[in-house]
Design a protein around this motif. Structure first.
Motif, PDB file in Angstrom:
ATOM      1  N   VAL A 110       0.809  -1.156  -0.034  1.00  0.00           N
ATOM      2  CA  VAL A 110       0.118   0.120  -0.005  1.00  0.00           C
ATOM      3  C   VAL A 110       0.812   1.400  -0.073  1.00  0.00           C
ATOM      4  N   ASP A 111       0.635   2.223  -1.065  1.00  0.00           N
ATOM      5  CA  ASP A 111       1.278   3.512  -0.940  1.00  0.00           C
ATOM      6  C   ASP A 111       0.661   4.367   0.340  1.00  0.00           C
ATOM      7  N   ASP A 112       1.455   4.679   1.072  1.00  0.00           N
ATOM      8  CA  ASP A 112       0.835   5.516   2.412  1.00  0.00           C
ATOM      9  C   ASP A 112       0.355   6.701   1.723  1.00  0.00           C
ATOM     10  N   ALA A 113       0.828   7.103   0.804  1.00  0.00           N
ATOM     11  CA  ALA A 113       0.480   8.469   0.086  1.00  0.00           C
ATOM     12  C   ALA A 113      -1.057   8.479  -0.117  1.00  0.00           C
ATOM     13  N   ALA A 114      -1.900   7.405  -0.174  1.00  0.00           N
ATOM     14  CA  ALA A 114      -3.083   7.356  -0.424  1.00  0.00           C
ATOM     15  C   ALA A 114      -4.132   7.554   0.726  1.00  0.00           C
ATOM     16  N   LEU A 115      -3.573   7.266   1.797  1.00  0.00           N
ATOM     17  CA  LEU A 115      -4.428   7.155   3.013  1.00  0.00           C
ATOM     18  C   LEU A 115      -5.113   8.676   3.272  1.00  0.00           C
ATOM     19  N   VAL A 116      -4.560   9.824   2.868  1.00  0.00           N
ATOM     20  CA  VAL A 116      -5.035  11.085   3.160  1.00  0.00           C
ATOM     21  C   VAL A 116      -6.295  11.336   2.536  1.00  0.00           C
ATOM     22  N   THR A 117      -6.380  10.711   1.318  1.00  0.00           N
ATOM     23  CA  THR A 117      -7.479  10.480   0.200  1.00  0.00           C
ATOM     24  C   THR A 117      -8.489   9.880   0.863  1.00  0.00           C
ATOM     25  N   GLY A 118      -8.091   8.798   1.529  1.00  0.00           N
ATOM     26  CA  GLY A 118      -9.206   7.725   2.134  1.00  0.00           C
ATOM     27  C   GLY A 118      -9.871   8.483   3.254  1.00  0.00           C
ATOM     28  N   VAL A 119      -9.013   9.340   4.092  1.00  0.00           N
ATOM     29  CA  VAL A 119      -9.746  10.154   5.020  1.00  0.00           C
ATOM     30  C   VAL A 119     -10.559  11.392   4.662  1.00  0.00           C
ATOM     31  N   ARG A 120     -10.089  11.716   3.787  1.00  0.00           N
ATOM     32  CA  ARG A 120     -10.740  13.007   3.259  1.00  0.00           C
ATOM     33  C   ARG A 120     -12.463  12.424   2.679  1.00  0.00           C
ATOM     34  N   THR A 121     -12.154  11.252   1.953  1.00  0.00           N
ATOM     35  CA  THR A 121     -13.403  10.575   1.419  1.00  0.00           C
ATOM     36  C   THR A 121     -14.326  10.065   2.419  1.00  0.00           C
ATOM     37  N   LEU A 122     -14.036   9.466   3.331  1.00  0.00           N
ATOM     38  CA  LEU A 122     -15.030   8.939   4.271  1.00  0.00           C
ATOM     39  C   LEU A 122     -15.555  10.136   5.267  1.00  0.00           C
ATOM     40  N   SER A 123     -14.327  11.137   5.636  1.00  0.00           N
ATOM     41  CA  SER A 123     -15.179  12.266   6.373  1.00  0.00           C
ATOM     42  C   SER A 123     -15.872  13.123   5.777  1.00  0.00           C
ATOM     43  N   MET A 124     -15.657  13.350   4.241  1.00  0.00           N
ATOM     44  CA  MET A 124     -16.489  14.228   3.534  1.00  0.00           C
ATOM     45  C   MET A 124     -17.918  13.442   3.403  1.00  0.00           C
ATOM     46  N   LEU A 125     -17.865  12.239   3.006  1.00  0.00           N
ATOM     47  CA  LEU A 125     -19.031  11.427   2.732  1.00  0.00           C
ATOM     48  C   LEU A 125     -20.175  11.455   3.951  1.00  0.00           C
ATOM     49  N   ALA A 126     -19.480  11.325   5.069  1.00  0.00           N
ATOM     50  CA  ALA A 126     -20.308  11.311   6.430  1.00  0.00           C
ATOM     51  C   ALA A 126     -20.790  12.769   6.478  1.00  0.00           C
ATOM     52  N   SER A 127     -19.922  13.728   6.413  1.00  0.00           N
ATOM     53  CA  SER A 127     -20.175  15.400   6.960  1.00  0.00           C
ATOM     54  C   SER A 127     -21.378  15.638   5.665  1.00  0.00           C
ATOM     55  N   ASP A 128     -20.966  15.470   4.616  1.00  0.00           N
ATOM     56  CA  ASP A 128     -22.004  15.989   3.443  1.00  0.00           C
ATOM     57  C   ASP A 128     -23.401  15.291   3.724  1.00  0.00           C
ATOM     58  N   TYR A 129     -23.343  13.745   3.957  1.00  0.00           N
ATOM     59  CA  TYR A 129     -24.679  13.235   4.098  1.00  0.00           C
ATOM     60  C   TYR A 129     -25.557  13.859   5.003  1.00  0.00           C
ATOM     61  N   LEU A 130     -24.837  14.170   6.324  1.00  0.00           N
ATOM     62  CA  LEU A 130     -25.587  14.690   7.413  1.00  0.00           C
ATOM     63  C   LEU A 130     -26.055  15.946   7.277  1.00  0.00           C
ATOM     64  N   GLN A 131     -25.254  16.846   6.290  1.00  0.00           N
ATOM     65  CA  GLN A 131     -25.731  18.285   5.919  1.00  0.00           C
ATOM     66  C   GLN A 131     -27.007  18.233   5.081  1.00  0.00           C
ATOM     67  N   GLN A 132     -26.841  17.376   4.046  1.00  0.00           N
ATOM     68  CA  GLN A 132     -27.753  17.373   3.224  1.00  0.00           C
ATOM     69  C   GLN A 132     -29.268  16.452   3.631  1.00  0.00           C
ATOM     70  N   THR A 133     -29.145  15.790   4.757  1.00  0.00           N
ATOM     71  CA  THR A 133     -30.218  15.095   5.407  1.00  0.00           C
ATOM     72  C   THR A 133     -30.872  15.626   6.671  1.00  0.00           C
ATOM     73  N   ARG A 134     -29.969  16.811   7.015  1.00  0.00           N
ATOM     74  CA  ARG A 134     -30.521  17.609   8.310  1.00  0.00           C
ATOM     75  C   ARG A 134     -31.927  17.903   8.379  1.00  0.00           C
ATOM     76  N   PRO A 135     -32.716  17.902   9.401  1.00  0.00           N
ATOM     77  CA  PRO A 135     -33.964  18.319   9.187  1.00  0.00           C
ATOM     78  C   PRO A 135     -34.445  19.622   8.715  1.00  0.00           C
ATOM     79  N   ASP A 136     -33.751  20.763   8.812  1.00  0.00           N
ATOM     80  CA  ASP A 136     -34.113  21.838   8.280  1.00  0.00           C
ATOM     81  C   ASP A 136     -33.682  22.027   6.928  1.00  0.00           C
ATOM     82  N   HIS A 137     -33.153  21.105   6.395  1.00  0.00           N
ATOM     83  CA  HIS A 137     -32.308  21.295   4.996  1.00  0.00           C
ATOM     84  C   HIS A 137     -33.546  21.282   3.878  1.00  0.00           C
TER      85      HIS A 137
END
Length: 440
Positions: A413-440
């Motif tokens: 595994v090329d360690d340089a890929a890890l940061v992309t993985g972290v951005r991907t999972l954190s942004m997926l979670a954040s965006d989903y919650l932002q888009q699905t919040r009750p007042d959206h």
């Protein structure tokens, strides 16, 4: 993940689509992902050096649980044998999104030459075997541990909660041969209630792959990874002297004819226009001596399909073919197919909705993936709630076409890929919650 190869196909348009996520929160997540990269690399190296087989992930689970507790989460341990589940409650009301990583390694002797290469040996089905993270689950754990810390740093801004699922035995149990009765991995986690209490509205996961360049994200809407069935065929003949085959029924010759006949299940008996299918015989055992025709032969293999209907058709035709050929030879064939993994299907609506997030997380380095005939038990989570499973490239561009594949002793595994993985999972979670919040 079980034995897969992935080649990127269609490069998506570079134009960024607008997204409902807060730009300032995006920037904070991206900065945090960069900042935590050294820690993620250290975690991965440590886990890689201390791999553990399915249902034996005690050390890995303890490391994860301690980290999640330090982040202030509610933590459950011993879930589905060694699984760990952490719940991060956001500062605002909203749904629950789940992120999943698998923890287990494989019974493979490492040949990477890395300074943190594994020298671990563990019991695998009653035999001591060398162990290696030959499929990148060490990277999955490190990425999700880092994602947990990144999201914990912005929890007051999250409209909802994030459930972190660290799962054992994705590659199967190491303490018993799978028999179709005792469940393992994701299926056992689901049965333990990880998708409930609180109920998960969407689930995301990723898998590293040697067949894509470092930092590239691959996704596909709809069926993306095949179902998996474990095939067992026992051919009963009649034992006799090898010099007088007419006095017996030869299960070895019959087995050879069955193997040839099984090649027609996909090529002549299954409509593969909608999706591919694979039937493979991997082992064949029979006989004790060169001049004795044995009583029986045992074969095992794997069946891969996309979709329940095709899976049922292929299974029925395997049984019909094997039994018919055996009967024509005066033998008998017992056929058993244990369906172990479902087809991993990305929810089309969720996928379309999150593509802009993937583009931002990977700096537009996103491709549409082909179907993959490997299998993943992430399918059990995606069967409970809308799911999206993506691939993360971990091979430097200069090594493309030369790098050892997943499940190989030389997989790196090329360690340089890890940061992309972290951005991907954190942004997926954040965006989903932002888009699905009750007042959206």
């Amino acid at each position: 993940m079980r034995r897969h190869a992935l080649l990127p196909t269609l490069l998506l348009p570079l134009a960024l689509a607008s997204n409902a996520a807060d730009d300032s929160l995006d920037e904070r997540l991206a900065r945090s992902a960069e900042a935590i990269q050294p820690k993620a690399v250290a975690w991965r190296h440590d886990i890689h050096q201390h791999p553990e087989l399915g249902n034996q992930e005690q050390r890995t689970a303890a490391l994860i649980a301690e980290h999640l507790r330090q982040l202030g989460m509610e933590v459950q341990t011993g879930v589905g044998t060694t699984g760990v589940v952490g719940l991060l409650k956001g500062g605002k009301p909203g749904p629950v999104v789940a992120l999943r990583a698998d923890m287990d390694a494989l019974p493979v002797l490492e040949a990477t030459g890395l300074p943190f290469a594994s020298t671990v040996r563990q019991q695998y089905l009653g035999e001591e075997r060398p162990v290696m993270h030959a499929c990148g689950h060490d990277a999955h754990v490190a990425i999700l541990m880092a994602t947990a810390e990144v999201l914990a740093g912005v929890k007051e801004d999250l409209p909802g909660s994030v459930k972190f699922i660290f799962q054992p035995a994705e590659e199967g149990p190491s303490d018993y041969a799978y028999d179709g009765e005792r469940h393992f991995g994701a299926r056992q986690m689901v049965e333990a209630g990880v998708m409930k209490n609180p109920e998960v509205a969407a689930v995301f996961g990723l898998h590293v792959t040697a067949s894509m360049p470092t930092g590239l994200i691959g996704y596909r809407s709809g069926p993306v990874m095949a179902s998996s069935g474990d095939l067992h065929i026992r051919v009963h003949g009649k034992q006799t002297h090898g010099a007088q085959p007419w006095d017996g029924v030869d299960p070895i010759v019959t087995s050879a004819q069955i193997i040839n006949g099984l090649q027609t299940v996909v090529s002549r008996q299954t409509n593969i226009m909608p999706a591919p299918a694979v039937v493979t015989i991997g082992t064949i055992n029979g006989g004790t001596r060169h001049n004795i025709i044995p009583e029986e032969v045992v074969m095992t293999g794997t069946v891969r399909t996309f979709g329940d209907e095709v899976q049922q058709q292929v299974n029925e035709r395997i049984e019909r073919t094997a039994k018919g050929i055996a009967e024509s030879a005066g033998a008998q064939a017992e056929v058993k197919i244990i369906d172990s993994y479902l087809t991993t299907t990305n929810n089309p609506e969720l996928t379309e909705r999150m593509v802009p997030t993937l583009r931002r997380a990977a700096n537009d380095r996103v491709v549409v993936s082909p179907m993959v005939t490997g299998s993943e038990d992430f399918s059990f989570y995606a069967n409970e709630a809308p799911g999206l499973f993506v691939f993360l490239g971990v091979t430097p561009m200069a090594q493309m076409g030369k790098a050892a594949p997943n499940h190989s002793p030389g997989f790196i595994v090329d360690d340089a890929a890890l940061v992309t993985g972290v951005r991907t999972l954190s942004m997926l979670a954040s965006d989903y919650l932002q888009q699905t919040r009750p007042d959206h």
